[in-house]
Design a protein around this motif. Structure first.
Motif, PDB file in Angstrom:
ATOM      1  N   LEU A 194      19.786   0.698   0.395  1.00  0.00           N
ATOM      2  CA  LEU A 194      19.323  -0.196   1.462  1.00  0.00           C
ATOM      3  C   LEU A 194      18.011   0.299   2.058  1.00  0.00           C
ATOM      4  N   THR A 195      17.028   0.357   1.196  1.00  0.00           N
ATOM      5  CA  THR A 195      15.698   0.757   1.645  1.00  0.00           C
ATOM      6  C   THR A 195      14.653   0.085   0.757  1.00  0.00           C
ATOM      7  N   ALA A 196      13.394   0.239   1.132  1.00  0.00           N
ATOM      8  CA  ALA A 196      12.318  -0.423   0.387  1.00  0.00           C
ATOM      9  C   ALA A 196      12.087   0.244  -0.971  1.00  0.00           C
ATOM     10  N   LEU A 197      11.445  -0.506  -1.875  1.00  0.00           N
ATOM     11  CA  LEU A 197      11.184  -0.013  -3.228  1.00  0.00           C
ATOM     12  C   LEU A 197       9.709   0.387  -3.365  1.00  0.00           C
ATOM     13  N   VAL A 198       9.484   1.558  -3.924  1.00  0.00           N
ATOM     14  CA  VAL A 198       8.122   2.049  -4.116  1.00  0.00           C
ATOM     15  C   VAL A 198       7.669   1.647  -5.525  1.00  0.00           C
ATOM     16  N   CYS A 199       6.519   0.962  -5.611  1.00  0.00           N
ATOM     17  CA  CYS A 199       6.041   0.450  -6.902  1.00  0.00           C
ATOM     18  C   CYS A 199       4.712   1.111  -7.284  1.00  0.00           C
ATOM     19  N   SER A 200       4.353   0.980  -8.556  1.00  0.00           N
ATOM     20  CA  SER A 200       3.172   1.698  -9.082  1.00  0.00           C
ATOM     21  C   SER A 200       1.859   0.965  -8.884  1.00  0.00           C
ATOM     22  N   GLU A 201       1.870  -0.362  -8.894  1.00  0.00           N
ATOM     23  CA  GLU A 201       0.624  -1.131  -8.985  1.00  0.00           C
ATOM     24  C   GLU A 201      -0.288  -0.913  -7.774  1.00  0.00           C
ATOM     25  N   ALA A 202      -1.567  -0.690  -8.086  1.00  0.00           N
ATOM     26  CA  ALA A 202      -2.554  -0.470  -7.014  1.00  0.00           C
ATOM     27  C   ALA A 202      -2.758  -1.749  -6.205  1.00  0.00           C
ATOM     28  N   PHE A 203      -2.476  -2.927  -6.817  1.00  0.00           N
ATOM     29  CA  PHE A 203      -2.770  -4.179  -6.115  1.00  0.00           C
ATOM     30  C   PHE A 203      -1.923  -4.418  -4.857  1.00  0.00           C
ATOM     31  N   PHE A 204      -0.882  -3.604  -4.659  1.00  0.00           N
ATOM     32  CA  PHE A 204      -0.063  -3.811  -3.457  1.00  0.00           C
ATOM     33  C   PHE A 204      -0.893  -3.677  -2.182  1.00  0.00           C
ATOM     34  N   LYS A 205      -1.941  -2.840  -2.255  1.00  0.00           N
ATOM     35  CA  LYS A 205      -2.813  -2.666  -1.068  1.00  0.00           C
ATOM     36  C   LYS A 205      -3.452  -4.004  -0.684  1.00  0.00           C
ATOM     37  N   ASP A 206      -3.734  -4.864  -1.694  1.00  0.00           N
ATOM     38  CA  ASP A 206      -4.410  -6.148  -1.419  1.00  0.00           C
ATOM     39  C   ASP A 206      -3.464  -7.184  -0.800  1.00  0.00           C
ATOM     40  N   ILE A 207      -2.154  -7.030  -1.033  1.00  0.00           N
ATOM     41  CA  ILE A 207      -1.225  -8.073  -0.556  1.00  0.00           C
ATOM     42  C   ILE A 207      -0.304  -7.560   0.557  1.00  0.00           C
ATOM     43  N   ALA A 208      -0.596  -6.331   1.033  1.00  0.00           N
ATOM     44  CA  ALA A 208       0.244  -5.757   2.093  1.00  0.00           C
ATOM     45  C   ALA A 208       0.287  -6.696   3.290  1.00  0.00           C
ATOM     46  N   GLY A 209       1.463  -6.897   3.825  1.00  0.00           N
ATOM     47  CA  GLY A 209       1.630  -7.747   5.015  1.00  0.00           C
ATOM     48  C   GLY A 209       2.088  -9.163   4.681  1.00  0.00           C
ATOM     49  N   LEU A 229      17.766 -13.205  -3.616  1.00  0.00           N
ATOM     50  CA  LEU A 229      16.918 -14.295  -3.138  1.00  0.00           C
ATOM     51  C   LEU A 229      16.694 -14.098  -1.644  1.00  0.00           C
ATOM     52  N   GLY A 230      15.470 -14.330  -1.199  1.00  0.00           N
ATOM     53  CA  GLY A 230      15.215 -14.220   0.241  1.00  0.00           C
ATOM     54  C   GLY A 230      13.779 -13.844   0.521  1.00  0.00           C
ATOM     55  N   GLU A 231      13.530 -13.435   1.760  1.00  0.00           N
ATOM     56  CA  GLU A 231      12.156 -13.142   2.138  1.00  0.00           C
ATOM     57  C   GLU A 231      11.742 -11.739   1.693  1.00  0.00           C
ATOM     58  N   VAL A 232      10.806 -11.708   0.741  1.00  0.00           N
ATOM     59  CA  VAL A 232      10.282 -10.428   0.251  1.00  0.00           C
ATOM     60  C   VAL A 232       9.055 -10.073   1.085  1.00  0.00           C
ATOM     61  N   GLN A 233       8.976  -8.816   1.483  1.00  0.00           N
ATOM     62  CA  GLN A 233       7.802  -8.358   2.232  1.00  0.00           C
ATOM     63  C   GLN A 233       6.998  -7.445   1.322  1.00  0.00           C
ATOM     64  N   PHE A 234       5.733  -7.791   1.119  1.00  0.00           N
ATOM     65  CA  PHE A 234       4.856  -6.943   0.309  1.00  0.00           C
ATOM     66  C   PHE A 234       4.230  -5.901   1.229  1.00  0.00           C
ATOM     67  N   THR A 235       4.265  -4.651   0.802  1.00  0.00           N
ATOM     68  CA  THR A 235       3.688  -3.573   1.616  1.00  0.00           C
ATOM     69  C   THR A 235       2.659  -2.835   0.774  1.00  0.00           C
ATOM     70  N   ASP A 236       1.950  -1.898   1.363  1.00  0.00           N
ATOM     71  CA  ASP A 236       0.929  -1.187   0.573  1.00  0.00           C
ATOM     72  C   ASP A 236       1.537  -0.263  -0.482  1.00  0.00           C
ATOM     73  N   TYR A 237       2.842   0.032  -0.361  1.00  0.00           N
ATOM     74  CA  TYR A 237       3.469   0.908  -1.365  1.00  0.00           C
ATOM     75  C   TYR A 237       4.393   0.146  -2.309  1.00  0.00           C
ATOM     76  N   GLY A 238       4.742  -1.110  -1.989  1.00  0.00           N
ATOM     77  CA  GLY A 238       5.667  -1.835  -2.868  1.00  0.00           C
ATOM     78  C   GLY A 238       6.364  -2.990  -2.172  1.00  0.00           C
ATOM     79  N   LEU A 239       7.708  -3.052  -2.338  1.00  0.00           N
ATOM     80  CA  LEU A 239       8.469  -4.218  -1.871  1.00  0.00           C
ATOM     81  C   LEU A 239       9.466  -3.842  -0.783  1.00  0.00           C
ATOM     82  N   SER A 240       9.426  -4.599   0.310  1.00  0.00           N
ATOM     83  CA  SER A 240      10.418  -4.403   1.361  1.00  0.00           C
ATOM     84  C   SER A 240      11.093  -5.739   1.658  1.00  0.00           C
ATOM     85  N   GLY A 241      11.828  -5.791   2.767  1.00  0.00           N
ATOM     86  CA  GLY A 241      12.587  -7.015   3.082  1.00  0.00           C
ATOM     87  C   GLY A 241      13.987  -6.908   2.489  1.00  0.00           C
TER      88      GLY A 241
END
Ligand code: FAD
Length: 412
Positions: A194-209, A229-241
């Protein structure tokens, strides 16, 4: 006759109250490492404390023995939790099956439990620092600072590492898992859930928030193993929500596999409708710039990401030659694949996987290894989905073990 409980959190407080209810003559002492009781409860449900959920199915819990978990949950179910808190004077609110205190304050839940404990004359030693727990004959010997205590029964209710900063974690051999281990129990590896997922792609910085309603699938070694299914939150390190957090237990469990998340950013649109709509778009928007072409499809930052991944410049005009790149970008809206490196650390987690192996306790949460010992709450290798299920496990396991311990002291 004396019962010791180590841990004055959700399950420990419930165990103490239940032991008193089953046998009001028993002498109960709770040892709590923190200077205040139920500290973690205060941060639950964003400070509102989602105490349980009316909709409990087997797959709301993850463990190696779902029969045992569901037996416990049915014996002390959501209605039992609701009745328990109502009887303690806590008014509740029901938000589509998610139950909260009407006050919307987690302190209400903590205070009501602690009031019941003090009113029952249960002793609580705050700021304890237990250096050893061992069995001597039929008794348990607990050494807390320079004091030695003897008890007939022991309930371990020490919780997990989730939500606790590294600085505040009990170190050395003194945390709950170590106490259980030294008493002879097997501890399955403890990892964040029950925590956020850390992802590799550098592009997360562009879609954070950016937040987007999405269907996400966890892919392990190229096979889909879970969907949410539900509201995904993009962060600078990966996926939250919440949907991403629900997958974290599997990310921790299958950390040695190749893990990816496949994101469908248009879950409400069926494939055929989407294809038709996009074919029309390609035909009707020939000659317009890419930025105009994508306007209205998704959040603008996500549109820019699709263009970037398809190697399309924002001012590039759609024509027959570059049409394939546009079609590829449109397909990414339905299947954006990201690589998962792992989960956020314990500090950012709501629960943990791992802990005392459930095969080592019976259906009253009695240890099968150490007579007189009970283990409850998150210390056991049981974790639930987000939505009140983890506290329900804490209440149910605490109540059943506490009640049984009280009765046993009576009969010994
Ligand atoms: C931010 C956050 C939000 C959450 N929100 C929800 C929610 O809304 N709904 C829900 O169902 N679940 C929620 N959870 C999960 C839920 O809080 C836990 O599953 C639950 O508290 C576990 O109960 P427990 O009694 O096993 O452990 P805890 O409540 O953690 O209690 C364990 C206690 O033992 C004490 N302790 C540990 N080791 C020792 C020792 N050696 N000596 C003495 N004392 C010791 C600890 O200090 C602690 O007070 C949330 C968790 C977090 C971190």
């Amino acid at each position: 006759m004396k019962i010791a409980i180590i841990g004055c959190g959700a399950s420990g407080m419930m165990a103490a109250i239940a032991a008193h209810q089953s046998n009001y003559k028993v002498d109960i002492t709770i040892f709590e490492h923190n200077e205040e009781p139920g500290k973690k409860l205060l941060s639950t449900g964003n400070g509102k404390c989602n105490i349980t959920n009316r909709d409990i199915l087997t797959d709301c819990y993850h463990s190696d023995d779902s029969d045992l978990v569901m037996r416990i949950i049915h014996e002390f179910d959501a209605d039992s939790t609701i009745n328990f808190f109502m009887n303690q004077g806590v008014l509740l609110s029901d938000k589509q099956g998610y139950i909260y205190p009407l006050s919307e304050q987690a302190t209400t839940v903590r205070d009501c439990l602690y009031n019941a404990i003090t009113e029952a004359g249960i002793k609580v030693i705050l700021g304890s620092d237990i250096s050893s727990v061992c069995k001597s004959g039929n008794s348990f010997v607990i050494v807390d600072r320079d004091q030695k205590y003897i008890f007939d029964k022991l309930i371990l209710a020490c919780g997990s590492y989730a939500g606790i900063t590294k600085k505040n974690r009990i170190t050395g051999d003194r945390d709950g898992y170590s106490l259980a281990y030294h008493l002879g129990h097997k501890i399955n590896p403890v990892k964040s859930a029950l925590t956020a997922l850390v992802c590799s792609e550098a592009f997360f910085k562009d879609i954070a928030g950016v937040r987007a309603n999405a269907a996400i699938a966890l892919v392990a070694n190229n096979a889909v193993i879970a969907t949410e299914l539900g509201e995904v939150q993009f962060t600078d390190y990966g996926l939250s929500g919440i949907p991403s957090m629900q997958l974290a237990y599997l990310v921790s469990k299958y950390a040695n596999r190749k893990l990816e998340v496949l994101i469908d950013l248009l879950p409400g649109v069926d494939e055929e409708t989407y294809c038709n709509m996009m074919q029309m778009r390609i035909i009707s928007k020939r000659g317009v710039s890419a930025s105009h072409f994508f306007t209205g499809l998704l959040n603008s930052k996500l549109n820019s990401l699709l263009m970037k991944l398809a190697d399309i410049d924002e001012d590039e005009l759609l024509n027959e030659e570059n049409e394939d790149k546009f079609i590829y970008a449109l397909s990414l809206a339905r299947a954006l694949k990201v690589t998962v490196k792992g989960t956020k650390s314990f500090e950012h987690a709501q629960v943990c996987i791992g802990g005392v192996d459930v095969s080592e306790v019976d259906n009253k949460l009695r240890s099968k290894i150490v007579p007189g010992l009970f283990i409850v709450g998150e210390m056991l290798d049981v974790d639930g989905r987000c939505g009140g299920y983890n506290l329900q496990w804490a209440w149910a396991s605490g109540y059943i073990a506490g009640y049984a311990a009280g009765l046993e002291v009576n009969n010994d």
